[in-house]
Write a protein that holds these residues in place. Structure first.
Motif, short mmCIF file in Angstrom:
data_model
loop_
_atom_site.label_atom_id
_atom_site.label_comp_id
_atom_site.label_asym_id
_atom_site.label_seq_id
_atom_site.Cartn_x
_atom_site.Cartn_y
_atom_site.Cartn_z
N UNK A 29 0.84 -1.19 0.00
CA UNK A 29 0.00 0.00 0.00
C UNK A 29 0.88 1.24 0.00
N UNK A 30 0.66 2.12 -0.96
CA UNK A 30 1.41 3.37 -1.00
C UNK A 30 1.12 4.22 0.23
N UNK A 31 -0.13 4.17 0.71
CA UNK A 31 -0.48 4.93 1.91
C UNK A 31 0.34 4.46 3.11
N UNK A 369 -1.35 -12.80 -5.99
CA UNK A 369 -2.24 -12.42 -7.08
C UNK A 369 -3.06 -11.18 -6.74
N UNK A 370 -3.07 -10.82 -5.43
CA UNK A 370 -3.76 -9.60 -5.02
C UNK A 370 -2.84 -8.84 -4.07
N UNK A 371 -2.31 -7.71 -4.53
CA UNK A 371 -1.37 -6.93 -3.73
C UNK A 371 -1.96 -5.55 -3.48
N UNK A 372 -2.57 -5.40 -2.31
CA UNK A 372 -3.16 -4.12 -1.92
C UNK A 372 -3.50 -4.21 -0.44
N UNK A 373 -3.94 -3.09 0.12
CA UNK A 373 -4.47 -3.07 1.47
C UNK A 373 -5.86 -2.45 1.44
N UNK A 409 -6.10 0.44 -1.39
CA UNK A 409 -4.96 1.20 -1.90
C UNK A 409 -3.89 0.20 -2.34
N UNK A 410 -3.32 0.44 -3.51
CA UNK A 410 -2.36 -0.48 -4.09
C UNK A 410 -0.93 0.00 -3.86
N UNK A 411 -0.02 -0.97 -3.66
CA UNK A 411 1.38 -0.65 -3.40
C UNK A 411 2.26 -0.85 -4.61
N UNK A 489 -4.88 -4.03 -13.05
CA UNK A 489 -3.50 -4.16 -13.56
C UNK A 489 -2.50 -3.55 -12.57
N UNK A 490 -1.26 -4.04 -12.60
CA UNK A 490 -0.24 -3.49 -11.69
C UNK A 490 -0.05 -1.99 -11.89
N UNK A 491 0.09 -1.29 -10.77
CA UNK A 491 0.37 0.15 -10.82
C UNK A 491 1.86 0.34 -11.12
#
Length: 530
Positions: A29-31, A369-373, A409-411, A489-491
């Protein structure tokens, strides 16, 4: 550093960590990484204050030592030592220095070193009690970089030079950083990608200005890892040549142990990784490319809709239809910046946790397969009541069947691989009916990447802040619509923030009634075609 200063630092760190976001991992998470950046800033401030305090003490010690040195030089230059010590005041000073001054001024401060002990306690709290990135975090970030390379065909050379999609960012990597990426990818078993980064590190180091002996040693280290990667890829001859380049000029190098290791085991097999069936469409759409398709009538056009509900009479919906059957519509300008900020304020009150996926038996597990918070928001605050009205008026559904809004939020390389939103099986007990529709709010723009793609429908949607995309996951017959498989899609660059609201079918019998004939044949026909 004074006790008050250290208390202030501790207080700031506690506030950052105990606010909730930093209790889990950071890279997803970028946050959360923003909180980590704040921690590093406080660590920088604390370290600078510690070094300044230490420097002040060293300056004091140096002045004291210089003063004693001058006293000794004067005593031996002007007088005989016995004449100097024969003076009662001189004798007093010497005894006093040895009995009190050296101990109180030099020995005790150096041995106890209160600033150093305070700093040690600070680091201990930071790394042990409050949480701190570890090896798994580093590997998570590096896996994110490898994911970006795989999905967007980014070359290692370009990334090392700070170039992404022909845009140059001021973020060139040093050889040590490329080397670390290569080593971590080797440990993760991604040997071919590891070789690419090791090669980049080798070229950067070879052209760098460094001490000759150090440079030779580091180049040997890179060659040794490259040899091991080649061996695992089934290239033992290439691996042997790399080891020879190390051992011929330096036979006692530790690489001889690597050679013995090779001699006692079989090399790996260079088997190309097989991508899943959806991967080609997924990567193509993530890159903003559609497959050519035959025209099926008039092209879709944007329009204003003020008749959906009286709520939109004065401010009609700005509708962008992107697919028909199943219908996928983007509604622009649904949330303004003030509303989005209020949603973030509400989300900050909750704990962000790593997003999980459903597994066997409905069990939730964390997978790459799922990378976020994410966190969940109810509809009690003013802004969430407004969101609830928007969803109800646009969809026509009863909000009694709505889940809380999931704010995510995605990292680094944050993504969600192709998946359906419906459950079909293993439906949670507290759900009344399956997820009949998805309403996804884009809460931020994304500089590069982060598209929403429908791999079965040849559709990609770039995130547009304030917009909402809506589609149905179930046919009117309530059978699942397998065509709605979609992905995040990946950020590449930026921070992607979304808000998902899923509506359940159990409360919508009169809001979206069945047709006289079942429409589930569409999914059956699609399944037969693939």
């Amino acid at each position: 550093m004074s006790h008050r200063s250290w208390c202030l630092v501790f207080g700031i760190i506690l506030q950052v960590f105990l606010s909730g976001a930093a209790k889990g991992e950071f890279y997803s998470s970028v946050d959360s990484m923003q909180d980590l950046a704040q921690v590093e800033q406080e660590l920088l401030n604390a370290t600078r204050s510690y070094l300044e305090t230490q420097q002040q003490q060293l300056d004091f010690y140096r002045r004291y030592v210089e003063q004693i040195k001058r006293e000794h030089e004067w005593a031996t230059a002007q007088l005989k030592l016995d004449e100097y010590l024969g003076h009662p005041l001189h004798a007093f000073r010497l005894i006093k220095r040895l009995v009190q001054d050296w101990d109180a001024i030099i020995f005790e401060p150096i041995l106890t070193n209160k600033p150093r002990e305070d700093f040690r306690q600070f680091i201990e709290i930071l790394t042990r009690d409050l949480g701190y990135p570890d090896q798994s975090e580093l590997q998570g970030v590096i896996k994110g970089l490898a994911r970006l390379q795989r999905v967007y065909n980014l070359t290692t050379t370009d990334l090392a030079d700070g170039i992404i999609n022909d845009l140059h960012y001021d973020s060139e990597l040093e050889w040590r950083e490329c080397y670390e990426i290569g080593v971590q990818l080797f440990d993760l078993g991604e040997y071919q990608r590891s070789l690419e980064w090791l090669q980049a590190a080798y070229e950067l180091l070879r052209n760098a200005i460094a001490e000759n002996n150090d440079k030779i040693q580091y180049l040997s280290d890179i060659r040794e890892y490259a040899a091991m990667a080649n061996f695992e890829l089934g290239n033992p001859k290439r691996a042997g040549r790399l080891l020879n380049q190390i051992l011929d000029p330096e036979p006692t190098h530790s690489a001889q142990q690597t050679r013995k290791y090779f001699e006692n085991r079989e090399p790996g097999k260079n088997i190309a990784e097989k991508n899943p069936s959806w991967f080609a469409n997924y990567t193509r759409l993530c890159q903003g490319k559609r497959l050519p398709e035959e025209s099926s009538g008039s092209p879709l056009k944007c329009y204003l809709d003020g008749k959906r509900h009286a709520y939109f009479t004065l401010a009609p919906l700005q509708v962008e239809p992107v697919h028909l059957d199943p219908d996928i519509n983007v509604y622009h300008g649904m949330l303004n910046s003030k509303q989005i900020y209020s949603i973030f304020v509400e989300a900050d009150k909750e704990e962000m946790v790593r997003s999980a996926v459903s597994g066997e038996g409905g069990k939730r597990t964390v997978r790459d397969l799922r990378v976020s918070q994410q966190t969940w928001l109810n509809y009690e605050s003013p802004v969430m009541k407004s969101v609830s009205r928007i969803i109800q008026f646009v969809s026509g559904f009863d909000m009694a069947g709505a889940e809380y809004m999931q704010v995510a939020n995605y990292g680094v390389g944050g993504q969600y691989e192709p998946h359906p939103d419906y459950f079909e099986v293993n439906l949670p007990e507290n759900f009344k009916g399956d997820r009949i529709s998805t309403s996804m709010f884009y809460l931020s723009d994304v500089e590069e990447g982060g598209y929403t793609v429908f791999t079965n429908l040849n559709v990609f949607l770039p995130p547009v802040k304030g917009a909402m995309v809506m589609w149905h996951n179930l046919h009117r017959s309530l059978d699942v619509d397998v065509r709605t498989l979609h992905a995040g899609c990946p950020v590449i660059v930026g921070s992607k923030r979304i808000g998902n609201i899923w509506m359940h079918s159990g409360y919508q019998e009169f809001r979206r009634p069945c047709n006289l004939t079942s429409d589930s044949y569409k999914s059956l026909a699609y399944r037969d075609s693939v």
